[in-house]
Write an enzyme that holds these catalytic residues in place. Structure first.
Site, PDB file in Angstrom:
ATOM      1  N   HIS A  18      67.567 119.253 102.207  1.00  0.00           N
ATOM      2  CA  HIS A  18      68.620 118.504 101.501  1.00  0.00           C
ATOM      3  C   HIS A  18      67.997 117.582 100.454  1.00  0.00           C
ATOM      4  O   HIS A  18      68.471 117.512  99.314  1.00  0.00           O
ATOM      5  CB  HIS A  18      69.436 117.652 102.482  1.00  0.00           C
ATOM      6  CG  HIS A  18      70.229 118.424 103.472  1.00  0.00           C
ATOM      7  ND1 HIS A  18      70.209 118.134 104.814  1.00  0.00           N
ATOM      8  CD2 HIS A  18      71.064 119.477 103.329  1.00  0.00           C
ATOM      9  CE1 HIS A  18      71.016 118.968 105.458  1.00  0.00           C
ATOM     10  NE2 HIS A  18      71.538 119.800 104.574  1.00  0.00           N
ATOM     11  N   LYS A  42      81.988 121.254 114.218  1.00  0.00           N
ATOM     12  CA  LYS A  42      80.716 120.898 114.850  1.00  0.00           C
ATOM     13  C   LYS A  42      80.843 119.538 115.528  1.00  0.00           C
ATOM     14  O   LYS A  42      81.627 118.690 115.111  1.00  0.00           O
ATOM     15  CB  LYS A  42      79.600 120.816 113.803  1.00  0.00           C
ATOM     16  CG  LYS A  42      79.281 122.113 113.113  1.00  0.00           C
ATOM     17  CD  LYS A  42      78.170 121.922 112.106  1.00  0.00           C
ATOM     18  CE  LYS A  42      77.844 123.201 111.370  1.00  0.00           C
ATOM     19  NZ  LYS A  42      76.808 122.992 110.344  1.00  0.00           N
ATOM     20  N   ARG A  92      69.704 128.923 101.021  1.00  0.00           N
ATOM     21  CA  ARG A  92      68.419 129.254 101.643  1.00  0.00           C
ATOM     22  C   ARG A  92      68.175 130.748 101.737  1.00  0.00           C
ATOM     23  O   ARG A  92      67.041 131.197 101.752  1.00  0.00           O
ATOM     24  CB  ARG A  92      68.365 128.685 103.071  1.00  0.00           C
ATOM     25  CG  ARG A  92      68.456 127.187 103.138  1.00  0.00           C
ATOM     26  CD  ARG A  92      68.686 126.727 104.548  1.00  0.00           C
ATOM     27  NE  ARG A  92      69.997 127.230 104.989  1.00  0.00           N
ATOM     28  CZ  ARG A  92      70.500 127.086 106.188  1.00  0.00           C
ATOM     29  NH1 ARG A  92      69.812 126.465 107.118  1.00  0.00           N
ATOM     30  NH2 ARG A  92      71.689 127.547 106.497  1.00  0.00           N
ATOM     31  N   SER A 130      70.221 122.010 109.816  1.00  0.00           N
ATOM     32  CA  SER A 130      70.436 120.803 110.611  1.00  0.00           C
ATOM     33  C   SER A 130      70.594 121.145 112.087  1.00  0.00           C
ATOM     34  O   SER A 130      70.090 120.424 112.949  1.00  0.00           O
ATOM     35  CB  SER A 130      71.672 120.052 110.094  1.00  0.00           C
ATOM     36  OG  SER A 130      71.421 119.526 108.812  1.00  0.00           O
TER      37      SER A 130
END
Length: 165
Positions: A18, A42, A92, A130
């Site tokens: 990030h 989440k 990514r 994360s």
């Protein structure tokens, strides 16, 4: 007219991936606003206030970066409210690209005046997520090279030095 970009995400926790994206975006735009959001699908490790403090400390050396808690509204609506003309997204891998392209299409439909800018992740950080950081940290693994130092300290404070199931 200032070029403003919005970088939205849950950032739970904020990683070096990030940070790399923010650093690169800060060179492309006059102002970058990081909007720390809550992902309702989440279970967050850090509260909104904790995330704001962690991200602010990690980006303190970037004078054109601001961190906010995004209000409960569409991302493009918030972007318009702050005068942003771009949404920053880090990518990514191909799975991220496929996911982000669908969101970019919806955002373009909702707000044609806002561009989505995809910044490909640095190869050093492409494997980081994360969720993976939290998993490794919960079991006592060393993530210090993958997150800013203040985030590493916060993870250690949350999990302690003993593994947690």
């Amino acid at each position: 007219m200032a070029r403003i970009a919005l970088f939205p995400g849950s950032f739970d926790p904020f990683t070096n991936g990030h940070l790399d994206t923010v650093q690169r975006a800060s060179r492309l735009f006059d102002r970058v606003v990081i909007a720390a959001m809550t992902n309702t699908s989440k279970r967050p490790l850090f509260s909104a206030a904790e995330k704001l403090a962690l991200i602010e400390a990690a980006t303190a050396a970037l004078p054109n970066v601001q961190v906010v808690a995004q209000p409960a509204m569409l991302t493009v609506a918030y972007a318009q409210s702050i005068g942003a003309t771009a949404l920053i997204r880090g990518v990514r891998n191909t799975a991220d690209y496929n996911y982000e392209s669908g969101i970019a299409d919806m955002n373009a439909n909702l707000a044609p005046d806002i561009e989505t800018v995809l910044l490909f992740g640095d190869k050093r950080y492409r494997f980081i997520s994360s969720s993976l950081i939290k998993e490794v940290a919960a079991f006592g693994g060393d993530v210090s090279a993958l997150v800013p130092a203040n985030v590493d300290a916060a993870l250690k404070a949350k999990f302690g030095s003993e593994p947690h199931a």
